[in-house]
Design an enzyme around this catalytic site. Structure first.
Site, PDB file in Angstrom:
ATOM      1  N   CYS A   1      -9.891   1.352  -8.459  1.00 47.48           N
ATOM      2  CA  CYS A   1      -9.156   1.773  -7.264  1.00 47.48           C
ATOM      3  C   CYS A   1      -9.137   0.588  -6.316  1.00 47.48           C
ATOM      4  O   CYS A   1     -10.087  -0.199  -6.271  1.00 47.48           O
ATOM      5  CB  CYS A   1      -9.876   2.957  -6.615  1.00 47.48           C
TER       6      CYS A   1
ATOM      7  N   ASP B   1      -2.401   5.620  -3.115  1.00 51.50           N
ATOM      8  CA  ASP B   1      -2.818   6.588  -2.102  1.00 51.50           C
ATOM      9  C   ASP B   1      -1.656   7.489  -1.713  1.00 51.50           C
ATOM     10  O   ASP B   1      -1.841   8.453  -0.967  1.00 51.50           O
ATOM     11  CB  ASP B   1      -3.353   5.873  -0.857  1.00 51.50           C
TER      12      ASP B   1
ATOM     13  N   TRP C   1     -14.508   3.039  -8.317  1.00 45.46           N
ATOM     14  CA  TRP C   1     -14.849   1.712  -7.786  1.00 45.46           C
ATOM     15  C   TRP C   1     -13.688   1.248  -6.909  1.00 45.46           C
ATOM     16  O   TRP C   1     -12.664   0.818  -7.417  1.00 45.46           O
ATOM     17  CB  TRP C   1     -15.071   0.746  -8.962  1.00 45.46           C
ATOM     18  N   ASP C   2     -13.889   1.301  -5.612  1.00 44.07           N
ATOM     19  CA  ASP C   2     -12.804   1.024  -4.667  1.00 44.07           C
ATOM     20  C   ASP C   2     -12.887  -0.415  -4.139  1.00 44.07           C
ATOM     21  O   ASP C   2     -13.915  -1.098  -4.279  1.00 44.07           O
ATOM     22  CB  ASP C   2     -12.908   2.038  -3.510  1.00 44.07           C
TER      23      ASP C   2
ATOM     24  N   ASP D   1     -16.080  11.445  -2.796  1.00 45.28           N
ATOM     25  CA  ASP D   1     -15.460  10.179  -2.381  1.00 45.28           C
ATOM     26  C   ASP D   1     -16.227   9.574  -1.219  1.00 45.28           C
ATOM     27  O   ASP D   1     -17.390   9.926  -0.948  1.00 45.28           O
ATOM     28  CB  ASP D   1     -13.975  10.449  -2.057  1.00 45.28           C
ATOM     29  N   ASP D   2     -15.603   8.687  -0.513  1.00 44.67           N
ATOM     30  CA  ASP D   2     -16.180   7.906   0.585  1.00 44.67           C
ATOM     31  C   ASP D   2     -16.894   8.801   1.608  1.00 44.67           C
ATOM     32  O   ASP D   2     -16.419   9.896   1.919  1.00 44.67           O
ATOM     33  CB  ASP D   2     -15.004   7.175   1.256  1.00 44.67           C
TER      34      ASP D   2
ATOM     35  N   TRP E   1       0.855  -1.181   0.000  1.00 47.14           N
ATOM     36  CA  TRP E   1       0.000   0.000   0.000  1.00 47.14           C
ATOM     37  C   TRP E   1       0.902   1.247   0.000  1.00 47.14           C
ATOM     38  O   TRP E   1       1.903   1.289   0.704  1.00 47.14           O
ATOM     39  CB  TRP E   1      -0.915  -0.016   1.247  1.00 47.14           C
TER      40      TRP E   1
END
Ligand code: DGJ
Length: 724
Positions: A524, A546, A475-476, A364-365, A197
């Site tokens: 994503c 990220d 699309w995460d 976003d989220d 990550w």
């Protein structure tokens, strides 16, 4: 003739503009590999595959036509004398796993068949020619068809295989790779992309040892940690010259790339679904189709290989109206607000960004369910009206009234235990009965192999898309799979779930895009944890990492560019000190680095100073000026990122224009003086924007010498245009 067959020699020649691939059918019906590399006319290359029969320890086939342990083959089988890594292993009804396939027939035809339910490259009858070779194991009744498609314009070959059970009994596939490629003795090195990550696709190049080297994922996704890409190069291969063989699997799940260097230095590379945690039961009459693998050969080093992948993927993998259309320049609110927003804050960001020239706001989220933090709400795909008063249609309408588009974030495959969905359907996530479920980012993974789960997700998204004007979806996918079991499958099919999960994901993506063909999807996965060609088929751009720090992005975007086109590499200017590294980098450098991708912003633009806003306007003007050149031009990686510098060049296809970007990571007193262009026409005359006029050969060999005036973290660009 892209694909030729010599009846007399029983030999196939597959040709792309600059490469050739040869194999033949031997007396026993084995498919024996002869050659892959620079183009050659059709000729009798069968001698190249001759390998010694060593001893009784290297058994011969019962018909004495081959020594499986030493023969280079098109698709290696397990259990019949080939002790190297095998592409195919079938456990037949009597329990043994010896497999042996022989030639039956073949077909050559224009065009390329689509894979059923799986993404793949595509091409018209003018662009592609396909060879299908049918083979058969007479003992088990397994029929294996090998598919090879060559591209008229690109030095690429797409391959996959199908296995059909023609017997009266069930059989179980234990390994079924997409591609097996044999290369002869040489100073081989393996290039691949590893990471984690916020540190995706770090380039590594290593001499190959004898024995087996593997690059794999068993996380349920292609992953941050390894990419389904590998290149085999010679010791003397550089960025610009020498042999480079690139391989890439069009798959988003568990993959395996294995390379075996045998005692004689010969190589075999396999690429396909990871056999670990995989199995597939084939009832009589049933077939299994592997994902597609793409191979590219270039004699122009890693750079040539990358440019072929880029063009192939841009034109013959990405699809839909967005594949070559100009993408909207977006601002995403994630790093600007995280979960702390309401509709007014989002609107103000959009308004301010729109005034600077940004074309789309991506929410976003955090807009749905009880999603005020990452511990709740996933699965509850209905708007949180406390945060977005008036709902999404109104917010979207207000943003459209600003002349902007509207995009929305989803993470469809996940579920928080603290969600209405989980309370209603605890059986919908992957789980093993009686075993406590591992948790990642406070979330579980939905069982995408279930149709009811996919229907629910589609309905939720459909409801929103029907009522709200949305041009883009991010699309995460923020964790990997554990306790991989499904309530709906019988025990002997549980080993199929990893693959069924991926097929379910593809089906949902396909359904969404069929219903909303104009939608732009951005892939994503906690940054770039699922950056693979299969996702590119659905989403022509993917959030790359990220880690938005410009210096970190140099290595991440460099590694990603080995295989994936610039247009797919989503890259945003974010705030400083950077949220991941705490580093401060000039806004100009952040812009120059983000320009080498699908460009956007990810910060609270309302907090920027007037001076910064002016600079953003300038960046946006540059984005438009260089869009075509960067998105459709050829990339030359001039200086791979190192501790002190990095440089790259885009050259337009007709070589009339070029853009060089140089980044000084850390200034060194004893540093280079000049940086050179690449890829220009040496004969053409080019002018920079300050009026310096030189032939392409001078720009490429003498270069530009403003490198000495740089400081840590600064960058410059030089734009050349042809003087006619
Ligand atoms: C991970 C993504 O990479 C981020 O860009 C952001 O969308 C978060 N997820 C939201 O949870």
């Amino acid at each position: 003739m892209p694909i030729q067959y010599s009846e007399e020699l029983r030999l196939f020649r597959l040709a792309t503009p600059n490469t050739a691939y040869f194999f033949h059918v031997n007396e026993g019906g084995f498919l024996v590999h002869d050659y892959y590399g620079k183009t050659l006319p059709i000729c009798d290359l069968r001698y190249l595959s001759a390998r010694a029969h060593k001893a009784s320890f290297s058994p011969q086939s019962a018909d004495l036509t081959t020594t499986p342990e030493t023969a280079p083959v098109e698709y290696s089988c397990n259990g019949t004398g080939d002790y190297r890594i095998s592409a195919l292993q079938i456990r037949e009804v009597r329990g043994n796993a010896s497999t042996d396939i022989r030639y039956v027939s073949h077909k050559i035809y224009p065009g390329k068949p689509a894979l059923k339910g799986q993404p793949a490259t595509y091409g018209t009858e003018d662009e592609t020619t396909t060879l299908e070779v049918l083979t058969r194991d007479d003992v088990t009744g397994a029929e294996v068809t090998l598919y090879y498609t060559v591209f008229e314009q690109y030095d690429a070959i797409a391959r996959h295989a199908t296995v059909t059970n023609t017997s009266d009994y069930e059989m179980n596939l234990e390994r079924v790779y997409s591609l097996c490629c044999e290369l002869p003795f040489g100073d081989w090195e393996l290039c691949h992309l590893y990471g984690s990550w916020a540190k995706e696709r770090q380039f590594e190049r290593k001499e190959l040892p004898h024995g087996i080297t593997a690059v794999e994922s068993k996380r349920g996704s292609s992953s941050h940690h390894h990419n389904p890409f590998a290149a085999l190069v010679k010791k003397n291969t550089t960025e610009d010259a020498g042999d480079a063989y690139g391989f890439n699997l069009v798959y988003s799940g568990n993959f395996s790339i294995q390379v075996e260097q045998d005692y004689d230095g010969d190589l075999r590379l396999l690429m396909g679904i990871n056999p670990t945690d995989f199995g597939w039961k084939l009832e009589p009459g049933e077939s299994f189709e592997t994902p597609e693998a793409v191979s590219v050969y270039s004699a122009e080093g890693l750079g040539g290989m990358s440019r072929t992948f880029h063009k192939l993927y841009r034109n013959n993998l990405c699809r839909g109206p967005w594949k070559n259309a100009k993408r909207p320049l977006l601002i995403n609110n994630w790093e600007g607000t995280y979960f702390n927003f309401n509709e007014e804050k989002i609107y103000n960001i959009a308004k301010q960004a729109g005034e600077l020239g940004v074309e789309m706001l991506v929410l976003d989220d955090g807009w749905f369910g009880a999603r005020n933090h990452d511990k709740a709400g996933l699965g509850d795909w209905f708007v949180n009206e406390e945060k977005i008063k008036g709902g999404l249609p109104l917010l979207s309408q207000r943003i459209h009234d600003l002349g902007m588009k509207f995009g929305l974030w989803f993470e469809p495959e996940m579920i928080n235990p603290d969600s209405d969905l989980y309370r209603a359907h605890p059986d919908w996530c992957l789980q093993v009965e009686n075993r406590p479920l591992s948790i990642g980012r406070t979330q579980y993974v939905l069982d995408m192999s279930r149709k009811d789960v996919r229907d629910y997700l589609f309905d939720c998204m459909d409801k929103i898309l029907k009522t709200t004007q949305i041009e883009y979806i991010k699309w995460d996918f923020n964790r990997n799979l554990t306790e991989v079991a499904s309530f709906l499958l019988e025990p002997c099919r549980q080993k199929e779930i990893f693959h069924r999960y991926v097929l379910g994901l593809y089906e949902l993506l396909d359904r969404l895009l069929t219903a909303y063909p104009d939608l732009l999807l951005e892939g994503c996965s906690g940054g770039g944890g699922r950056f693979d060609p299969a996702m590119l088929y659905y989403s022509p751009q993917i959030w790359t990492s990220d880690d938005t720090d410009a210096m970190e992005r140099l290595t991440i975007q460099y590694g990603t560019s080995l295989c994936y086109p610039t247009s797919s590499i989503s890259s945003h200017v974010s705030v400083c000190p950077n949220h991941q590294t705490k580093r401060t980098t000039p806004l100009k450098t952040r812009g120059d680095v983000a320009l080498a991708g699908s460009f956007g912003y990810e910060l609270d633009v309302t907090k920027m100073s007037d001076e910064e806003k002016e600079e953003v306007k300038g960046q946006i003007a540059e984005y438009h000026k260089y869009y075509e050149l960067i998105h459709f031009g050829d990339l030359y990686r001039v200086i791979p990122p190192n501790e002190s510098e990095c440089a790259w060049v885009y050259v337009s296809e007709d070589k009339s224009e070029a853009l060089l970007t140089f980044v000084c990571v850390r200034f060194r007193v004893q540093s280079r003086r000049a940086v050179c262009f690449r890829g220009l026409d040496p004969e053409k005359i080019y002018a920079d924007e300050e009026g310096k006029v030189l032939p392409g050969s001078a720009w490429m060999n003498g270069g530009v010498n403003n490198v000495k005036s740089m400081q840590d973290g600064t960058s410059f660009k030089i734009h050349l245009t042809e003087v006619k």
